[in-house]
Design a protein around this motif. Structure first.
Motif, PDB file in Angstrom:
ATOM      1  N   TYR A 174       0.914  -1.302  -0.034  1.00  0.00           N
ATOM      2  CA  TYR A 174      -0.045  -0.348  -0.202  1.00  0.00           C
ATOM      3  C   TYR A 174       0.705   1.456  -0.191  1.00  0.00           C
ATOM      4  CZ  TYR A 174       1.310   0.114   4.727  1.00  0.00           C
ATOM      5  OH  TYR A 174       1.748   0.267   6.121  1.00  0.00           O
ATOM      6  N   ALA A 175       0.065   1.837  -0.364  1.00  0.00           N
ATOM      7  CA  ALA A 175       0.854   3.668  -0.882  1.00  0.00           C
ATOM      8  C   ALA A 175      -0.148   4.686  -0.917  1.00  0.00           C
ATOM      9  CB  ALA A 175       2.131   3.573  -2.094  1.00  0.00           C
ATOM     10  N   THR A 176       0.358   5.788   0.365  1.00  0.00           N
ATOM     11  CA  THR A 176      -0.500   7.077   0.085  1.00  0.00           C
ATOM     12  C   THR A 176       0.681   7.716  -0.411  1.00  0.00           C
ATOM     13  OG1 THR A 176      -0.731   7.348   2.595  1.00  0.00           O
ATOM     14  CG2 THR A 176      -1.741   6.200   1.388  1.00  0.00           C
ATOM     15  N   ARG A 177       0.973   9.270  -0.871  1.00  0.00           N
ATOM     16  CA  ARG A 177       1.834   9.852  -1.191  1.00  0.00           C
ATOM     17  C   ARG A 177       0.366  11.231  -1.071  1.00  0.00           C
ATOM     18  NH1 ARG A 177       4.028   9.630  -6.466  1.00  0.00           N
ATOM     19  NH2 ARG A 177       4.985  11.987  -6.724  1.00  0.00           N
ATOM     20  N   ARG A 178       1.579  12.498  -1.186  1.00  0.00           N
ATOM     21  CA  ARG A 178       1.181  13.847  -0.862  1.00  0.00           C
ATOM     22  C   ARG A 178       2.396  14.880  -1.563  1.00  0.00           C
ATOM     23  NH1 ARG A 178      -2.612  11.208   0.493  1.00  0.00           N
ATOM     24  NH2 ARG A 178      -4.020  11.615   2.471  1.00  0.00           N
ATOM     25  N   ASP A 179       2.215  15.962  -2.297  1.00  0.00           N
ATOM     26  CA  ASP A 179       2.496  16.548  -3.001  1.00  0.00           C
ATOM     27  C   ASP A 179       2.557  18.037  -3.338  1.00  0.00           C
ATOM     28  OD1 ASP A 179       3.886  14.661  -5.291  1.00  0.00           O
ATOM     29  OD2 ASP A 179       2.133  14.165  -4.654  1.00  0.00           O
ATOM     30  N   THR A 208       7.480  15.415  -2.316  1.00  0.00           N
ATOM     31  CA  THR A 208       6.639  14.667  -2.316  1.00  0.00           C
ATOM     32  C   THR A 208       6.806  13.895  -0.793  1.00  0.00           C
ATOM     33  OG1 THR A 208       6.311  14.361  -4.088  1.00  0.00           O
ATOM     34  CG2 THR A 208       5.647  12.805  -3.434  1.00  0.00           C
ATOM     35  N   PHE A 209       5.740  13.582  -0.162  1.00  0.00           N
ATOM     36  CA  PHE A 209       5.783  12.776   1.038  1.00  0.00           C
ATOM     37  C   PHE A 209       4.911  11.220   1.164  1.00  0.00           C
ATOM     38  CE2 PHE A 209       5.296  17.464   1.365  1.00  0.00           C
ATOM     39  CZ  PHE A 209       7.029  17.494   2.981  1.00  0.00           C
ATOM     40  N   ARG A 234       7.125  -0.749   7.342  1.00  0.00           N
ATOM     41  CA  ARG A 234       5.680   0.401   7.040  1.00  0.00           C
ATOM     42  C   ARG A 234       6.424   1.860   7.568  1.00  0.00           C
ATOM     43  NH1 ARG A 234       3.022  -3.229  10.801  1.00  0.00           N
ATOM     44  NH2 ARG A 234       0.909  -3.739   9.939  1.00  0.00           N
ATOM     45  N   GLU A 235       7.252   2.811   6.625  1.00  0.00           N
ATOM     46  CA  GLU A 235       8.125   3.670   6.302  1.00  0.00           C
ATOM     47  C   GLU A 235       7.213   4.680   5.780  1.00  0.00           C
ATOM     48  OE1 GLU A 235      11.326   3.193   6.987  1.00  0.00           O
ATOM     49  OE2 GLU A 235      11.122   1.052   7.661  1.00  0.00           O
ATOM     50  N   LYS A 236       8.454   6.100   5.567  1.00  0.00           N
ATOM     51  CA  LYS A 236       7.918   6.948   5.027  1.00  0.00           C
ATOM     52  C   LYS A 236       8.899   8.337   5.079  1.00  0.00           C
ATOM     53  CE  LYS A 236       7.275   9.313   9.840  1.00  0.00           C
ATOM     54  NZ  LYS A 236       6.217  10.000  10.195  1.00  0.00           N
ATOM     55  N   ASN A 237       8.932   8.435   3.830  1.00  0.00           N
ATOM     56  CA  ASN A 237       9.944   9.115   3.059  1.00  0.00           C
ATOM     57  C   ASN A 237       9.280  10.563   2.393  1.00  0.00           C
ATOM     58  OD1 ASN A 237      12.723   9.935   2.786  1.00  0.00           O
ATOM     59  ND2 ASN A 237      12.828   7.534   1.498  1.00  0.00           N
ATOM     60  N   GLN A 266      14.582  13.539 -10.448  1.00  0.00           N
ATOM     61  CA  GLN A 266      14.551  13.902  -8.571  1.00  0.00           C
ATOM     62  C   GLN A 266      15.478  12.357  -8.095  1.00  0.00           C
ATOM     63  OE1 GLN A 266      10.391  13.540 -10.671  1.00  0.00           O
ATOM     64  NE2 GLN A 266      11.925  12.457 -11.977  1.00  0.00           N
ATOM     65  N   ASN A 267      15.580  12.805  -7.118  1.00  0.00           N
ATOM     66  CA  ASN A 267      16.901  12.064  -6.524  1.00  0.00           C
ATOM     67  C   ASN A 267      15.440  11.630  -5.081  1.00  0.00           C
ATOM     68  OD1 ASN A 267      17.869  10.424  -5.336  1.00  0.00           O
ATOM     69  ND2 ASN A 267      19.421  11.477  -4.832  1.00  0.00           N
ATOM     70  N   TYR A 268      14.613  10.572  -5.388  1.00  0.00           N
ATOM     71  CA  TYR A 268      13.643   9.460  -4.622  1.00  0.00           C
ATOM     72  C   TYR A 268      14.049   9.554  -3.352  1.00  0.00           C
ATOM     73  CZ  TYR A 268      11.697   8.967  -9.457  1.00  0.00           C
ATOM     74  OH  TYR A 268      10.742   9.108 -10.663  1.00  0.00           O
TER      75      TYR A 268
END
Length: 309
Positions: A174-179, A208-209, A234-237, A266-268
Motif C-alpha cells: 500500500y502507498a499514499t502520497r501528498r504532493d 512529495t511525502f 511500514r515506512e515513510k519518506n 528527482q533523487n527519490y
C-alpha cells in the motif's frame, strides 16, 4: 475516424488507475480575470525513467507463477517485485487525464480545482507581473509573471496492464502520497491580454511525502530448519523534484488548444522493502500533454487605463 478517436480517449480514461501525480504545468503567467471562470480538460502521459527500468524486470510468467502459490519463500524474485512496486508508487507511469475549473478570486489571484487521474487537486496563483485586464478592457504590457501553490493527496493504485495489481495482494503493498507543487511562470501574450493565446515558460519545484508498506501473510524465510514469516514493512519518506516547462495557448477569446511539456529530475532517496533490503532510486520524468480550455463569463470591470504619449 471519429469512432477511433472516441475509442482511444475511452481506453485512455479506463487505463488511468495508477493515480499519476498531477504535476504538468499548463497555466500561463496571467491569472484568470476577477469574476471569470476557465474550464478545460487535458490528455497526457507520465513517462518516468526509473519506474520503467524497474518494471522491465517484472515478467508476466513470474507474476502468474507466484500468484498461484499458497506459501512463498522469500528470494531474489520477491525482491524484484517489491522494488518494482515501490518505484512505481514513487512516480506512476502511464496515461493521464484531468478536467479542471479556475476562478478569478481577486484582481491578481485565482484559485482552481482539478480532478486528475483519480486525485483531487487544489491550487492558487498570484500574478506579480503584467496587466490584469481582459481583451475587452486591456491593460498595458504583454509580459506576465505569476507564482503558485498546488496540493494533491492520493492513494497509489496499481494498473492491471503492468501486472502490478496481481502482486499487490501477494505482497500486501500500500502507498499514499501528498504532493506540493510550486511553479514560477512567465508568459508572452499573443494579442491583447492573451486574446489569441500565449507562450509560457518557467521552473517548478515539487515536494512529495509518501507513506508505504508491505504486510504479506504468506511469504516466509527459511533458516536451516526454522521457517519464519517475513516481517512487515511500514515506512515513510519524502523527496524533492526540480523541473522546467514550456506550454502554449492557441485560439481566440473563448476556446483554446493547450500543448505543454513539463520535465523533472528527482533523487527519490533510499527505501526499505521486504527482507531488510534497501533500494535507491533517481531519474527523469517527462510529462507531455494536450488540452482544451474554455473561458466562461465576461468581465465588465475596466482595467487600469493605458498610458498615452
Amino acid at each position: 475516424m471519429q469512432r477511433s478517436l472516441l475509442s482511444f480517449f475511452l481506453l485512455s480514461f479506463l487505463l488511468i488507475t495508477g493515480c499519476t501525480a498531477p504535476r504538468a504545468i499548463i497555466n500561463s503567467g496571467k491569472v484568470t480575470a476577477q469574476g471569470q471562470f476557465k474550464a478545460g480538460l487535458n490528455f497526457g502521459g507520465n513517462i518516468a525513467t526509473e519506474p520503467i527500468s524497474q518494471l522491465d524486470d517484472i515478467t508476466k510468467s513470474a507474476v502468474n507463477a507466484i500468484t498461484k502459490k499458497d506459501s512463498i519463500y522469500y528470494d531474489e524474485q520477491i525482491d524484484v517485485f517489491a522494488k518494482g512496486l515501490t518505484a512505481y508508487a514513487l512516480d506512476p507511469v502511464g496515461p493521464t487525464f484531468d478536467f479542471y475549473v479556475r476562478y478569478g478570486l481577486a484582481p491578481r489571484v485565482d484559485v482552481g480545482y482539478k480532478f486528475a487521474s483519480g486525485a483531487h487537486v487544489f491550487d492558487a496563483m498570484y500574478q506579480f507581473l503584467g496587466p490584469i485586464g481582459t481583451p475587452e478592457n486591456p491593460g498595458e504590457g504583454s509580459l506576465y509573471g505569476s507564482v503558485g501553490l498546488q496540493y494533491t493527496g492520493q492513494k497509489a493504485n496499481l494498473p492491471g496492464r503492468a501486472l502490478l495489481n496481481k502482486l499487490e495482494p501477494v505482497l500486501d503493498f500500500y502507498a499514499t502520497r501528498r504532493d506540493l507543487v510550486i511553479p514560477l511562470i512567465f508568459s508572452k501574450s499573443f494579442g491583447p491580454e492573451e486574446e489569441i493565446g500565449n507562450i509560457s515558460w518557467g521552473v517548478v519545484y515539487n515536494h512529495t511525502f509518501i507513506k508505504y508498506g508491505f504486510d504479506p501473510g504468506n511469504i516466509f524465510t527459511k533458516y536451516a530448519d526454522r521457517v519464519t514469516k517475513v516481517e512487515a514493512v511500514r515506512e515513510k519518506n519524502n523527496f524533492a523534484s526540480y523541473g522546467a516547462f514550456v506550454n502554449g495557448k492557441i485560439g481566440f477569446r473563448y476556446v483554446y488548444l493547450l500543448p505543454a511539456l513539463t520535465m523533472y529530475y528527482q533523487n527519490y532517496g533510499t527505501y526499505k522493502v521486504l527482507g531488510g533490503q534497501k533500494h535507491s532510486f533517481s531519474g527523469m520524468t517527462f510529462i507531455p500533454s494536450l488540452g482544451i480550455q474554455v473561458n466562461i463569463g465576461r468581465n465588465t470591470k475596466t482595467a487600469p487605463p493605458r498610458r498615452r504619449y
